[in-house]
Enzyme design. Structure first.
Site, short mmCIF file in Angstrom:
data_model
loop_
_atom_site.label_atom_id
_atom_site.label_comp_id
_atom_site.label_asym_id
_atom_site.label_seq_id
_atom_site.Cartn_x
_atom_site.Cartn_y
_atom_site.Cartn_z
N ASP A 311 0.87 -1.17 0.00
CA ASP A 311 0.00 0.00 0.00
C ASP A 311 0.91 1.23 0.00
OD1 ASP A 311 -2.29 1.65 0.89
OD2 ASP A 311 -1.21 1.66 2.78
N ASP A 510 -1.71 -0.59 5.88
CA ASP A 510 -1.94 -0.01 7.20
C ASP A 510 -3.39 0.35 7.46
OD1 ASP A 510 -1.90 2.10 5.29
OD2 ASP A 510 -1.82 3.51 6.95
N ASP A 514 -7.26 -1.45 3.65
CA ASP A 514 -6.38 -2.55 3.25
C ASP A 514 -6.84 -3.88 3.85
OD1 ASP A 514 -4.59 -0.85 1.87
OD2 ASP A 514 -3.73 -0.25 3.79
#
Ligand code: ADP
Ligand code: MG
Length: 615
Positions: A311, A510, A514
């Site tokens: 990410d 995080d 996600d």
């Protein structure tokens, strides 16, 4: 394979019977009472054998076949052919082996347990110019606490004294103390390694980082017994081979004692014991480095990963974005824009939201409490602020909240620095402003990616909810295999699934957005454990501190644990097979076979404990 465990503490008893019986038998023999010797040995074998049979039957009724069947066979057959001494030795070794496993597992688990046992129970709170000692559960946000030397910080907070020296080694494995100055954030779980300091609690203990870690560790420890699948794969083959060699020895020589000797040597403790020990040692060592891996399966998969999906905001970037510019629409000033956006974003845990709140506080603005909040993870949040309907988030999210006349805005017109994150604010359907934040890559990302490639990671892919131009600018020069931008949480899942072709996929992220992708990945790794956020719960592993580079030691430890586990399996099987062949040809008596087997067990378990140490 590990025998299903009963919770009753019968193991010491089970060792006691054969141990006492063995000694008593030798005493009787020495005093000339020969006629009782064999009977004593036989009787003292029975409790272990019966307990084992019960466990086997329970296992089989659940469809689990264990190598402990061989142990039961060898004791039974030894008793049947009158090899009572061999039977009682096997009983002792088997019961002792289980004890050894407990010991080794306890030893291996100590780093994880250490994380739990340190949890502070009380805190010193300032109240009316006095100090009172209260339960940590009673600490509320805003309380001013005194953290004494050597004490563990009970809640996340901000430093109110000029300087603090903290030892975070239990959380991060980093042995050098870190310094914090007034106004900086202090994470719960760290030890005060310097002088006493004052801390203003940012949140109650239950929502603090440390409580999140404790909850995750507890959940990880409750998760089913460590990886045994590896040994399972060999169990049936080994069982069949054992029976074949024992049968052949008997058919050839018509000597039942040879058959018993083969079975005794085959009693396969290393397989039962060594693999779990290696795995638990790996989990423990990872915990020491600040990586909480939630079980043997995750550890084993982590050793084999081929693709990495990361990410961007908060993972590849350090998540401490700072506001560089605020553009206000006509009739508003900068402070209005940041005040409304930050008021609303108090309700979000998104890293950008936290950056906005921090900026408003830095400017000394009074934030109000938002109501009717609706957050779309990774896109933005809307609600009522100062009696007006506000929305803050990415361009497409905010555009959808605007009156048609305002929808024409073109995000690319803005002369923002490349890679900057831009947050838009709408108030009552009108564009109210935009806030530009610099969110830089963590230091050392390029070196980190090179190391990962060295560990056999073939594909590294970025999956972000942010805009493409931002994603491209931030990752320029990193040599990523693909950059996927503008993703919703479900599309992140698709990216993870499409990377499966190359082999097991690790996803690191995080945010709440996600969480689905972390759950879909073969190994999901969450950043940070603050309050055990959704992402930390969906993940298979959690980096207890906010440092992405921990995935390198995580993979290295996983690989080493897996290698040593496999080594133990092969060495154990190899040595046992040699022993069986020797026994089949009459070179080992049943008693010698039992002793040899025990020597193999100890060697293999000691080898497995090597995982605890570095390479
Ligand atoms: P990534 O997937 O790279 O972590 P996210 O999808 O979490 O990025 O966020 C993408 C963008 O969405 C952010 O850069 C920001 O513009 C916007 N955003 C999402 N949630 C919020 C929020 N609560 N407040 C402000 N902006 C937000
Ligand atoms: Mg993120």
């Amino acid at each position: 394979m590990s025998a299903p465990r009963s919770d009753v503490p019968i193991r010491p008893l089970l060792i006691g019977f054969p141990a006492a019986g063995l000694v008593l038998g030798f005493v009787l023999r020495a005093t000339g009472d020969e006629q009782w010797v064999e009977l004593v040995w036989a009787i003292s074998t029975l409790p272990v054998l019966i307990a084992l049979l019960v466990e086997i039957i329970r296992g089989v009724s659940r469809g689990e076949f264990g190598l402990d069947i061989v142990a039961a066979l060898s004791m039974t057959s030894a008793l049947l052919v009158g090899q009572q001494l061999a039977a009682v030795v096997v009983a002792l070794m088997y019961a002792g082996g289980q004890y050894l496993e407990d010991f080794a597992e306890g030893h291996a688990r100590r780093e994880m347990t250490a994380l739990l046992s340190r949890a502070p129970r009380t805190a010193m709170r300032h109240r009316d110019h006095q100090l009172e000692e209260i339960d940590v559960e009673l600490v509320a946000a805003g309380d001013r606490l005194l953290i004494r030397q050597g004490e563990i910080v009970p809640v996340d907070g901000t430093l109110a004294s000029s300087l603090a020296v903290l030892d975070q080694s239990a959380l991060t494995g980093e042995s050098l103390p870190v310094q914090r100055v007034a106004g900086e954030a202090v994470m719960s779980g760290a030890t005060n390694a310097g002088e006493a300091f004052d801390l203003v609690a940012a949140r109650p203990a239950a929502q603090s980082t440390y409580a999140g870690i404790v909850r995750l560790v507890e959940a990880a420890q409750r998760s089913k017994a460590p990886m045994v699948r590896l040994a399972d794969r060999y169990a049936v083959v080994f069982l069949v081979a054992t029976l074949a060699i024992a049968g052949a020895a008997w058919a050839w020589t018509r000597d039942p004692i040879r058959m018993v000797a083969v079975l005794v040597v085959a009693t396969p403790c290393p397989l039962i014991l060594a693999v779990p020990v290696a795995i638990v040692a790996g989990l423990s060592r990872a915990a020491h480095h600040g990586i909480l891996i939630k079980g043997g399966k995750a550890l084993e998969t982590m050793a084999r990963i081929r693709s990495l999906v990361v990410d961007k905001t908060g993972t590849l970037t350090d998540g401490k974005a700072s506001v560089v510019a605020i553009h206000a629409a006509e009739g508003l000033v900068e402070d209005d824009v940041i005040r409304i956006a930050a008021s609303l974003d108090q309700a979000s845990k998104h890293v950008i939201a936290q950056a906005l709140v921090a900026e408003a506080q830095r400017r000394g603005l009074a934030l109000t409490v938002p109501t009717e909040m609706i957050e779309t993870p990774g896109e933005g949040i809307s609600g009522i602020v100062e009696e007006r309907r506000a929305a803050v988030g990415g361009i497409s999210y905010v555009r959808a909240q605007l009156a048609p006349a305002d929808r024409e805005l073109d995000p690319t017109q803005a002369l923002d620095p490349p890679g900057a994150v831009v947050v838009w604010l709408a108030v009552d359907g009108r564009l109210a402003g935009r806030i530009v934040l610099a969110d830089e890559l963590r230091v050392g990302i390029a070196a980190l990616l090179t190391k990962l490639r060295g560990l056999g990671v073939e594909r590294i892919v970025l999956a972000t909810g942010d805009r493409r131009d931002v994603a491209d600018a931030v990752t320029a020069g990193l040599g990523l295999d693909a950059v996927r931008a503008d993703l919703t949480p479900d599309q992140k899942v698709l990216v993870v699934l499409s990377e499966r072709k190359a082999g097991p996929v690790m996803m690191v992220g995080d945010g709440v957005n996600d969480a689905p992708a972390l759950a879909a990945a073969d190994v999901g790794v969450a950043m940070g454990a603050k309050g055990a956020a959704a992402s930390a719960e969906a993940a298979d592993a959690v980096l207890l501190v906010d440092t992405l580079d921990r995935i390198v030691p995580a993979i290295e430890i996983a690989r080493r644990a897996r290698l040593i586990a496999l080594e133990s399996v092969y060495a154990g099987i190899g040595l046992s097979t040699l022993g069986m062949i020797a026994a089949a040809f009459g070179y080992l008596t049943p008693v010698e076979g039992a002793l040899m087997q025990e020597a193999i067990d100890v060697a293999v378990i000691l080898n497995a404990l090597r995982v605890l140490r570095g390479s």
